[in-house]
Write an enzyme that holds these catalytic residues in place. Structure first.
Site, PDB file in Angstrom:
ATOM      1  N   ARG A 250     150.982  81.299  48.439  1.00 51.83           N
ATOM      2  CA  ARG A 250     149.430  81.252  49.160  1.00 51.83           C
ATOM      3  C   ARG A 250     148.828  82.671  49.034  1.00 51.83           C
ATOM      4  NH1 ARG A 250     150.985  77.119  47.893  1.00 51.83           N
ATOM      5  NH2 ARG A 250     151.091  75.229  49.265  1.00 51.83           N
TER       6      ARG A 250
ATOM      7  N   SER B 168     146.034  72.623  55.921  1.00 53.51           N
ATOM      8  CA  SER B 168     147.111  73.112  56.800  1.00 53.51           C
ATOM      9  C   SER B 168     146.375  74.516  57.284  1.00 53.51           C
ATOM     10  CB  SER B 168     148.358  73.632  55.962  1.00 53.51           C
ATOM     11  OG  SER B 168     148.901  72.492  55.420  1.00 53.51           O
TER      12      SER B 168
ATOM     13  N   GLU C 203     146.824  80.205  57.166  1.00 50.47           N
ATOM     14  CA  GLU C 203     146.224  80.216  55.608  1.00 50.47           C
ATOM     15  C   GLU C 203     144.746  80.075  55.579  1.00 50.47           C
ATOM     16  OE1 GLU C 203     146.879  76.591  52.404  1.00 50.47           O
ATOM     17  OE2 GLU C 203     148.280  77.135  53.828  1.00 50.47           O
TER      18      GLU C 203
END
Length: 353
Positions: free
Chosen positions: A162, A232, A328
């Site tokens: 990520r 998320s 995130e």
């Protein structure tokens, strides 16, 4: 070039009713450059968005929000590979569907990931055992300062979990305009992920994997048109082996994966579940009852509701396990992106929200 009303409600998947000074949709590179030049000369802050699927606006934005709608998919076929050149404003899931329809197989594990193609390399999007880095050949960016297009090879993108170079270097005065994707014609199913390993490697088809993953994601992740969300909210934490095994001595039932770079990967959702937070509400925001990594706009939530609920998660998990989750979702303040460490940083603080 299309100038919209000031509300960002339909330009962020949390569905927050926040405003911008100006919202402009661009459809070509010339428009994109012109807008940057105008805002830069007038010292007006700006951000570039695709579908707003991974952002949390903390306040009204006092600048220009540029909506990237660069379109186009070019396909070049060689003996062993499909090479795709995809404009940044294309929808990612529609791209996956398009490749499946064209009998170009490989992206099926990445089905139903929200957002546009231009945001995919920033996050190095991934799901069900597959990441963008497995297919990325290059990323094209526009250097606003000299109006030149730079093609960065896969290796220069510095892809990690990520993460990429686009989060810490090519931020200001650059814009992602296209993505190069290479897909092998020798298709093999990727079903090592725990939700997929019941499938038969020898008989499963790309269409079956695509349909199955769409079904799983629709069951786990609420439709943002019904309950606003950004998927998320936190990353799954990567913990150095020594510290990770110390945590496991105290909490032996925590699931984890041993990574090949001396790290243990823990499930952030499981950590949140162990704090008994599933279904917890703050104002109009709620931790989703089916997937605790997802914060939803349950009932006219404000930015403050969502942020405070995220902070609640951060401290509950941190104080219990000594694991400090990293968001995130990108946090957008009044004049631009805010680094999470500015908000999530008091590790010794105990709060009661």
């Amino acid at each position: 070039m299309i100038i919209c009303k000031n509300s960002l409600k339909y330009f962020n998947t949390f569905g927050l009713d926040v405003n911008a000074f100006k919202i402009i949709t661009i459809k070509n590179i010339s428009e994109l450059y012109y807008l940057w030049k105008e805002n830069n000369q007038k010292l007006i802050p700006y951000i570039i968005l695709g579908s707003g699927s991974n952002v949390l606006f903390l306040n009204n934005f006092k600048g220009t929000v540029i909506i990237n709608r660069l379109k186009g998919i070019l396909i070049n076929e060689t003996k062993n590979y499909w090479n795709l050149h995809v404009a940044a404003g294309e929808n990612w899931h529609q791209l996956v569907k398009y490749t499946i329809k064209k009998n170009i197989f490989g992206l099926e594990n990445l089905a139903l990931i929200p957002g546009c193609v231009g945001s995919a390399p920033i996050q190095n999007i991934g799901a069900y055992g597959v990441s963008l880095k497995n297919f990325c050949k290059y990323v094209e960016i526009l250097n606003f300062s000299n109006k030149k297009i730079i093609r960065l090879s896969y290796k220069k993108c510095n892809f990690k979990y990520r993460d990429s170079i686009f989060k810490n270097f090519y931020i200001r005065d650059y814009a992602i305009i296209a993505l190069g994707i290479t897909i092998s014609k020798k298709w093999k199913p990727n079903i090592n992920y725990k939700d997929l390993n019941h499938l038969n490697f020898n008989t499963v088809t790309p269409h079956e994997i695509f349909n199955y993953i769409c079904k799983i994601r629709k069951n786990k992740i609420p439709n943002p048109k019904i309950y606003g969300n950004a998927g998320s909210f936190f990353k799954n934490p990567l913990i150095p082996n020594k510290l990770g095994f110390q945590i496991l001595k105290k909490f032996p039932n925590l699931p984890y994966i041993v990574k090949n770079n001396n790290l243990l990967k823990f499930s952030a959702a499981k950590l949140i579940d162990e704090c008994n937070l599933k279904g917890y509400m703050y104002g109009g925001a709620m931790i989703h009852s089916k997937h605790s990594l997802i914060i939803i706009n349950k009932f006219k939530a404000t930015s403050n509701d969502i942020l405070n609920l995220a902070i609640k998660i951060y401290y509950c998990v941190g104080n219990k396990f000594g694991i400090w989750l990293e968001p995130e979702v990108r946090l957008i303040g009044t004049v631009g992106e805010i680094h999470p460490s500015i908000i999530f940083y008091h590790k010794d603080l105990k709060i009661n929200i």
